[in-house]
Design a protein around this motif. Structure first.
Motif, PDB file in Angstrom:
ATOM      1  N   ILE A 445       0.825  -1.316   0.107  1.00 48.37           N
ATOM      2  CA  ILE A 445       0.007   0.060   0.035  1.00 48.37           C
ATOM      3  C   ILE A 445       0.861   1.266   0.135  1.00 48.37           C
ATOM      4  O   ILE A 445       0.720   2.197  -0.824  1.00 48.37           O
ATOM      5  CB  ILE A 445      -0.817  -0.104   1.299  1.00 48.37           C
ATOM      6  CG1 ILE A 445      -1.760  -1.223   1.447  1.00 48.37           C
ATOM      7  CG2 ILE A 445      -1.814   1.199   1.319  1.00 48.37           C
ATOM      8  CD1 ILE A 445      -2.898  -1.430   0.333  1.00 48.37           C
ATOM      9  N   GLN A 446       1.723   1.087   0.866  1.00 51.12           N
ATOM     10  CA  GLN A 446       2.728   2.358   1.051  1.00 51.12           C
ATOM     11  C   GLN A 446       3.627   2.645  -0.294  1.00 51.12           C
ATOM     12  O   GLN A 446       3.892   3.796  -0.866  1.00 51.12           O
ATOM     13  CB  GLN A 446       3.694   2.266   2.090  1.00 51.12           C
ATOM     14  CG  GLN A 446       3.069   2.440   3.670  1.00 51.12           C
ATOM     15  CD  GLN A 446       2.649   3.887   3.715  1.00 51.12           C
ATOM     16  OE1 GLN A 446       1.670   4.108   3.184  1.00 51.12           O
ATOM     17  NE2 GLN A 446       3.248   4.607   4.338  1.00 51.12           N
ATOM     18  N   GLN A 448       2.416   1.841  -3.375  1.00 57.64           N
ATOM     19  CA  GLN A 448       1.537   2.089  -4.200  1.00 57.64           C
ATOM     20  C   GLN A 448       1.167   4.061  -3.891  1.00 57.64           C
ATOM     21  O   GLN A 448       1.234   4.445  -5.047  1.00 57.64           O
ATOM     22  CB  GLN A 448       0.032   1.676  -4.090  1.00 57.64           C
ATOM     23  CG  GLN A 448       0.216   0.219  -4.633  1.00 57.64           C
ATOM     24  CD  GLN A 448      -1.160  -0.657  -3.990  1.00 57.64           C
ATOM     25  OE1 GLN A 448      -1.574  -0.178  -2.985  1.00 57.64           O
ATOM     26  NE2 GLN A 448      -1.321  -1.917  -4.655  1.00 57.64           N
ATOM     27  N   ARG A 449       0.992   4.059  -2.900  1.00 57.03           N
ATOM     28  CA  ARG A 449       0.787   5.551  -2.377  1.00 57.03           C
ATOM     29  C   ARG A 449       2.128   6.427  -2.874  1.00 57.03           C
ATOM     30  O   ARG A 449       1.729   7.615  -3.362  1.00 57.03           O
ATOM     31  CB  ARG A 449       0.507   5.858  -0.914  1.00 57.03           C
ATOM     32  CG  ARG A 449      -0.841   5.027  -0.404  1.00 57.03           C
ATOM     33  CD  ARG A 449      -0.957   5.135   0.988  1.00 57.03           C
ATOM     34  NE  ARG A 449      -0.916   6.313   1.597  1.00 57.03           N
ATOM     35  CZ  ARG A 449      -0.266   7.469   2.165  1.00 57.03           C
ATOM     36  NH1 ARG A 449       0.886   6.802   2.758  1.00 57.03           N
ATOM     37  NH2 ARG A 449      -0.644   8.487   2.731  1.00 57.03           N
ATOM     38  N   ASP A 450       3.340   5.752  -2.559  1.00 59.40           N
ATOM     39  CA  ASP A 450       4.332   6.512  -3.045  1.00 59.40           C
ATOM     40  C   ASP A 450       4.370   6.993  -4.622  1.00 59.40           C
ATOM     41  O   ASP A 450       4.696   7.844  -5.091  1.00 59.40           O
ATOM     42  CB  ASP A 450       5.740   6.244  -2.471  1.00 59.40           C
ATOM     43  CG  ASP A 450       6.772   7.205  -2.683  1.00 59.40           C
ATOM     44  OD1 ASP A 450       6.660   8.385  -2.185  1.00 59.40           O
ATOM     45  OD2 ASP A 450       7.745   6.642  -3.405  1.00 59.40           O
ATOM     46  N   PHE A 452       2.103   6.635  -6.749  1.00 62.89           N
ATOM     47  CA  PHE A 452       1.186   7.641  -7.576  1.00 62.89           C
ATOM     48  C   PHE A 452       0.893   9.126  -6.866  1.00 62.89           C
ATOM     49  O   PHE A 452       0.578  10.001  -7.410  1.00 62.89           O
ATOM     50  CB  PHE A 452      -0.348   7.085  -7.626  1.00 62.89           C
ATOM     51  CG  PHE A 452      -1.103   6.799  -6.457  1.00 62.89           C
ATOM     52  CD1 PHE A 452      -1.329   5.471  -6.183  1.00 62.89           C
ATOM     53  CD2 PHE A 452      -1.453   7.660  -5.472  1.00 62.89           C
ATOM     54  CE1 PHE A 452      -2.188   5.251  -5.063  1.00 62.89           C
ATOM     55  CE2 PHE A 452      -2.143   7.434  -4.156  1.00 62.89           C
ATOM     56  CZ  PHE A 452      -2.617   6.140  -4.212  1.00 62.89           C
ATOM     57  N   GLY A 453       1.445   9.151  -5.562  1.00 59.42           N
ATOM     58  CA  GLY A 453       1.178  10.466  -5.143  1.00 59.42           C
ATOM     59  C   GLY A 453       2.578  11.120  -4.348  1.00 59.42           C
ATOM     60  O   GLY A 453       2.364  12.112  -3.560  1.00 59.42           O
ATOM     61  N   HIS A 455       3.936  10.158  -1.366  1.00 58.96           N
ATOM     62  CA  HIS A 455       3.346  10.229  -0.196  1.00 58.96           C
ATOM     63  C   HIS A 455       4.485   9.869   0.766  1.00 58.96           C
ATOM     64  O   HIS A 455       4.408  10.311   1.716  1.00 58.96           O
ATOM     65  CB  HIS A 455       2.157   9.350   0.039  1.00 58.96           C
ATOM     66  CG  HIS A 455       0.711   9.958  -0.654  1.00 58.96           C
ATOM     67  ND1 HIS A 455       0.229  11.102  -0.378  1.00 58.96           N
ATOM     68  CD2 HIS A 455       0.083   9.256  -1.542  1.00 58.96           C
ATOM     69  CE1 HIS A 455      -0.799  11.409  -1.257  1.00 58.96           C
ATOM     70  NE2 HIS A 455      -0.713  10.431  -2.094  1.00 58.96           N
ATOM     71  N   PHE A 457       7.363   6.920   2.509  1.00 55.98           N
ATOM     72  CA  PHE A 457       7.191   5.753   3.313  1.00 55.98           C
ATOM     73  C   PHE A 457       8.397   5.738   4.263  1.00 55.98           C
ATOM     74  O   PHE A 457       9.397   6.449   4.066  1.00 55.98           O
ATOM     75  CB  PHE A 457       7.021   4.642   2.508  1.00 55.98           C
ATOM     76  CG  PHE A 457       8.196   4.180   1.310  1.00 55.98           C
ATOM     77  CD1 PHE A 457       9.391   3.867   1.861  1.00 55.98           C
ATOM     78  CD2 PHE A 457       7.982   4.408  -0.022  1.00 55.98           C
ATOM     79  CE1 PHE A 457      10.420   3.469   0.887  1.00 55.98           C
ATOM     80  CE2 PHE A 457       8.661   4.205  -0.896  1.00 55.98           C
ATOM     81  CZ  PHE A 457      10.217   3.879  -0.647  1.00 55.98           C
ATOM     82  N   HIS A 468      11.261   7.670  -0.548  1.00 54.80           N
ATOM     83  CA  HIS A 468      10.737   7.292  -1.828  1.00 54.80           C
ATOM     84  C   HIS A 468      11.466   6.496  -2.678  1.00 54.80           C
ATOM     85  O   HIS A 468      12.334   6.111  -2.422  1.00 54.80           O
ATOM     86  CB  HIS A 468      10.719   8.629  -2.622  1.00 54.80           C
ATOM     87  CG  HIS A 468       9.987  10.019  -2.054  1.00 54.80           C
ATOM     88  ND1 HIS A 468       8.502  10.035  -2.096  1.00 54.80           N
ATOM     89  CD2 HIS A 468      10.447  10.852  -1.339  1.00 54.80           C
ATOM     90  CE1 HIS A 468       8.239  11.108  -1.415  1.00 54.80           C
ATOM     91  NE2 HIS A 468       9.161  11.698  -1.020  1.00 54.80           N
TER      92      HIS A 468
END
Ligand code: 6PG
Length: 475
Positions: A445-446, A448-450, A452-453, A455, A457, A468
């Motif tokens: 999940i982390q 994926q978040r990083d 596309f966005g 974010h 981790f 990143h």
């Protein structure tokens, strides 16, 4: 004539029962209902059936008359519908009251409303407490479980009355002050969330017996009655046995076969789930139970689903699941559900700075309320030793989980592979499996978040937060 100190407004089923309980077990009281005929009817009925109690009731046909009939300082219990009606009654009452008169909202209020009302009362310098009352009509009449919230000194003013009318576990009254503001109503909401989950798991087990094993309602009822003599001893298992064995007087058929499978709800279970989401507290068994009620209401869609996809195909092969396995599944599921409920209370206590007394919560639920069960005493002991710890780690429950988890897993796996819906029981297994997995899949999940966005981790091999992946550098 002496004036009563206590008044009660709202003579619906619960209000009437609570009024009689106070009259019988505490002290005389004044009663009022907006529709006077309801008051008249209540008094006439009580005079006919319990004349000694009727003598202890002072009816009023106006709010002013009701307030004047009370000795000061007054304590006025509201048993009106949750929401706007409570605010309306408070607004009508306040101008008639003295500054030290206490208003007690004993309905199923949303705790946010209770927090707001507590703040408004504090700003106005007038006393107010909100308390959750559980036990249905029978409990209200003969001993409910009472969860109080608000300033401690206001609770103390009426504690002896509330303890007199509350259910008793041995000699211990099930009436406890939980904390300031809406703490009492929050604990009551979580009680109801657990109530939904307990009920749903019983219903799922009933479904396995009925649809997976072809058992009739009376036989299922007899099994529940037997389980009620073991570790599952509880009010809800007891009444489920009675519900399953009852016969419809009109048709002579099992009552359960006549009842439409569309569950109602007034919203307290939903509130619990909403608050859990706000607090980031995982309570999937309770969520599954609320979701199951919502799904049950989709009668036509479910019929269409059955028409298009077919129902669960076949009965389970003889001997696939034993009664003992299902009992074990219920025990494990129940522990998961309560562990989640107490975890939510813990999160709320920290967030709202309530200092909720965890063992006391378990104690106040041991008698009077809908979720009363023998296991709650063991929960109280476990929470006494480790109030901040998840219940599954308490030695007593750890052993029970180890003992009964295989039964829950077998039950859920069997039900799922045969197309029998067991949302709450399966949520219990999945939550348990997540809880005993040190390395989860949230690294994906982390990632994926990083991706596309950006974010960021944390890494397993270094300190710091904002790392990143190579994709962030165009890799
Ligand atoms: C209790 C019950 C009581 C009531 C629920 C039913 O503790 O006495 O929880 O409060 O039975 O409101 O709730 P639903 O209508 O949402 O099932």
């Amino acid at each position: 004539m002496t004036h009563p100190r206590i008044g009660l407004i709202g003579l619906g089923t619960m209000g009437r029962a609570l009024a009689l309980n106070i009259a019988e077990n505490a002290e005389p009281l004044a009663v009022y209902n907006r529709t006077t005929s309801k008051t008249d009817d209540f008094i006439a009925h009580t005079r006919a059936n319990e004349p000694a109690l009727a003598d202890r009731l002072t009816p009023a046909d106006s709010l002013e008359g009701f307030v004047q009939s009370l000795a000061t300082p007054r304590a006025i219990i509201l048993m009106v519908d949750a929401g706007a009606p409570v605010d309306k009654v408070i607004a009508a009452l306040r101008p008639l009251l003295n500054d030290d008169d206490l208003i007690i909202d004993a309905g199923n209020a949303n705790f946010h409303d209770t927090n707001r009302r507590a703040q408004e009362a504090e700003a106005a310098g007038v006393p107010f407490i909100g308390m959750g009352v559980s036990g249905g009509e029978e409990g209200a009449r003969h001993g409910p479980s009472i969860m109080g919230g608000g300033p401690r000194d206001h609770w103390d003013r009426v504690a002896n009355v509330l303890e007199s009318i509350a259910a008793k576990y041995g000699d211990t009254p099930c009436a406890t002050w939980m904390g300031t503001g809406g703490a009492g109503h929050f604990v009551k909401a979580v009680h109801n969330g657990i109530e939904y989950a307990d009920m749903q798991m019983i219903a799922e087990t009933y479904g396995i017996f009925r649809d997976g094993m072809g058992r009739d309602a009376a036989r299922i009822g007899a099994t529940f009655a037997k389980w009620n003599e073991g570790p599952l001893q509880s009010y809800l298992v007891e009444i489920s046995g009675k519900v399953a064995t009852a016969t419809d007087p009109e048709t002579g058929k099992p009552m359960l076969d006549i009842i439409l499978d569309k569950a109602g709800q007034k919203g307290t279970g939903r509130w619990t789930v909403i608050e859990a989401q706000h607090l980031g507290a995982p309570i999937p068994v309770i969520e599954a139970a609320v979701c199951a009620r919502n799904t049950s209401a989709r009668l036509q869609q479910r019929q269409r689903g059955q028409d298009s996809f077919g129902a669960a195909p076949l009965l389970l092969p003889e001997g696939t699941l034993s009664d003992d396995t299902l009992e074990g599944a219920m025990i494990a599921g129940k522990i998961m559900c309560y562990a989640q409920g107490f975890d939510l209370l813990h999160a709320a206590s920290a967030h709202y700075d309530w200092g909720l007394p965890m063992p006391e919560v378990a104690r106040v639920w041991r008698e009077g309320c809908i979720i009363r069960s023998s296991m709650l005493n063991d929960m109280a002991s476990a929470l006494e030793s480790a109030p901040d710890d998840n219940l599954i780690f308490a030695p007593f429950f750890h052993d029970l989980v180890e003992q009964h988890m295989p039964a829950l897993r077998t039950t859920v796996a069997t039900a799922l592979s045969h197309g029998l819906a067991v949302p709450a029981l399966s949520a219990a297994v999945t939550w348990f499996d997540m809880m005993r997995t040190a390395r989860s899949t949230a690294n994906m999940i982390q990632g994926q978040r990083d991706f596309f966005g950006a974010h960021g981790f944390e890494r397993t091999d270094r300190d710091g937060k904002d790392y990143h992946g190579p994709w962030a550098m165009g890799g």
